[in-house]
Design an enzyme around this catalytic site. Structure first.
Site, PDB file in Angstrom:
ATOM      1  N   SER A  78      56.771  73.532  16.356  1.00 47.02           N
ATOM      2  CA  SER A  78      56.583  72.578  15.324  1.00 47.02           C
ATOM      3  C   SER A  78      55.579  72.844  14.399  1.00 47.02           C
ATOM      4  O   SER A  78      54.525  73.528  14.799  1.00 47.02           O
ATOM      5  CB  SER A  78      56.225  71.079  15.857  1.00 47.02           C
ATOM      6  OG  SER A  78      57.399  70.561  16.857  1.00 47.02           O
TER       7      SER A  78
HETATM    8  N1  SAH Z   1      57.247  70.513  20.697  1.00 44.63           N
HETATM    9  C1  SAH Z   1      57.465  72.027  20.590  1.00 44.63           C
HETATM   10  C2  SAH Z   1      58.586  72.026  19.765  1.00 44.63           C
HETATM   11  C3  SAH Z   1      59.685  72.770  20.513  1.00 44.63           C
HETATM   12  S1  SAH Z   1      61.571  72.719  19.687  1.00 44.63           S
HETATM   13  C4  SAH Z   1      56.525  72.749  20.158  1.00 44.63           C
HETATM   14  O1  SAH Z   1      55.467  72.386  19.570  1.00 44.63           O
HETATM   15  O2  SAH Z   1      56.583  73.968  20.376  1.00 44.63           O
HETATM   16  C5  SAH Z   1      62.245  71.779  20.717  1.00 44.63           C
HETATM   17  C6  SAH Z   1      62.480  71.874  21.985  1.00 44.63           C
HETATM   18  O3  SAH Z   1      63.381  71.046  22.716  1.00 44.63           O
HETATM   19  C7  SAH Z   1      63.111  73.295  22.325  1.00 44.63           C
HETATM   20  O4  SAH Z   1      62.242  74.023  23.100  1.00 44.63           O
HETATM   21  C8  SAH Z   1      64.474  73.094  23.074  1.00 44.63           C
HETATM   22  O5  SAH Z   1      64.781  74.238  24.046  1.00 44.63           O
HETATM   23  C9  SAH Z   1      64.124  71.870  23.675  1.00 44.63           C
HETATM   24  N2  SAH Z   1      65.172  70.892  24.113  1.00 44.63           N
HETATM   25  C10 SAH Z   1      66.282  70.893  23.585  1.00 44.63           C
HETATM   26  N3  SAH Z   1      67.022  70.020  24.374  1.00 44.63           N
HETATM   27  C11 SAH Z   1      66.544  69.439  25.666  1.00 44.63           C
HETATM   28  C12 SAH Z   1      66.662  68.653  26.586  1.00 44.63           C
HETATM   29  N4  SAH Z   1      67.752  67.911  26.701  1.00 44.63           N
HETATM   30  N5  SAH Z   1      65.520  68.136  27.459  1.00 44.63           N
HETATM   31  C13 SAH Z   1      64.387  69.037  27.072  1.00 44.63           C
HETATM   32  N6  SAH Z   1      64.371  69.885  26.192  1.00 44.63           N
HETATM   33  C14 SAH Z   1      65.218  70.030  25.221  1.00 44.63           C
END
Ligand code: SAH
Length: 186
Positions: free
Chosen positions: A33
């Site tokens: 993010s």
């Molecule tokens: N907060 C993170 C942003 C990650 S992007 C950071 O700062 O790096 C969103 C993430 O959500 C991705 O890694 C994706 O794999 C995950 N995601 C998507 N669907 C999901 C689910 N059902 N359960 C857990 N994670 C999920």
């Protein structure tokens, strides 16, 4: 925000862009993010020491590291990541950054995580059409849930219970990767 070294959550060649205020690739089609979005969400969630928090979408672990600092002392953060390889990398990134207290779970976070419930705060870092019912069920009576909800563009939405009423507030447009899993976008 200054206290969390964002470069610890990126791999080459993106480390050199760590201090640009935008999402960056972290592999598996996912992104870290943007710092401003992490700040906006931390603020909107009214994070404070001692809270029990659930994050859905660990990704790199960067947002989790910021949250973990804001709920110290006494807080507890459980973070769920759908892609097991990302969960493993996030654990390592968090360890390197001195945030080994965050519990990173490789699972479908759209189904909730009953082991740690009820949660004072729940947030999603991936877009859903609505807040997944299992997560709503795991929210403490005075809790807040936050995440990107709806189609294109998604709206950053904060919700809470007020007696029998469910109140949702629109905090503005945002762009996140889709939620996967049982209550995901498919
Ligand atoms: N907060 C993170 C942003 C990650 S992007 C950071 O700062 O790096 C969103 C993430 O959500 C991705 O890694 C994706 O794999 C995950 N995601 C998507 N669907 C999901 C689910 N059902 N359960 C857990 N994670 C999920």
């Amino acid at each position: 925000m200054r206290a969390v070294p964002r470069e610890n959550f990126l791999a080459d060649p993106y480390r050199r862009d760590a201090y640009q205020d935008r999402p960056l690739p972290i592999g598996h089609g996912q992104t870290i993010s943007a710092p401003h979005m992490v700040a906006i969400m931390s603020d909107a969630l009214r994070l404070e020491p001692g809270l029990n928090v659930l994050e859905v979408g660990t990704g790199s672990g960067y947002h989790a590291a910021v949250t973990a600092r804001l709920i110290r002392p006494g807080g507890r953060l459980t973070s769920i990541e759908y892609v097991p390889q990302l969960a493993a990398v996030a654990r390592e990134n968090l360890r390197r950054s001195g945030e080994s207290s965050v519990e990173v779970v490789a699972a479908d976070g759209s189904r909730g995580w009953p082991a740690g419930a009820p949660y004072d705060r729940i947030y999603l870092t991936c877009t859903a059409m609505r807040f997944p019912p299992p997560l709503v069920d795991e929210l403490a009576p005075d809790g807040l849930i936050l995440g990107p909800i709806g189609g294109e563009p998604a709206r950053l939405t904060r919700a809470h219970r007020a007696g029998e009423t469910w109140i949702e507030e629109d905090l503005g447009a945002c762009a996140f990767v889709p939620l996967r899993g049982q209550y995901g976008l498919g």
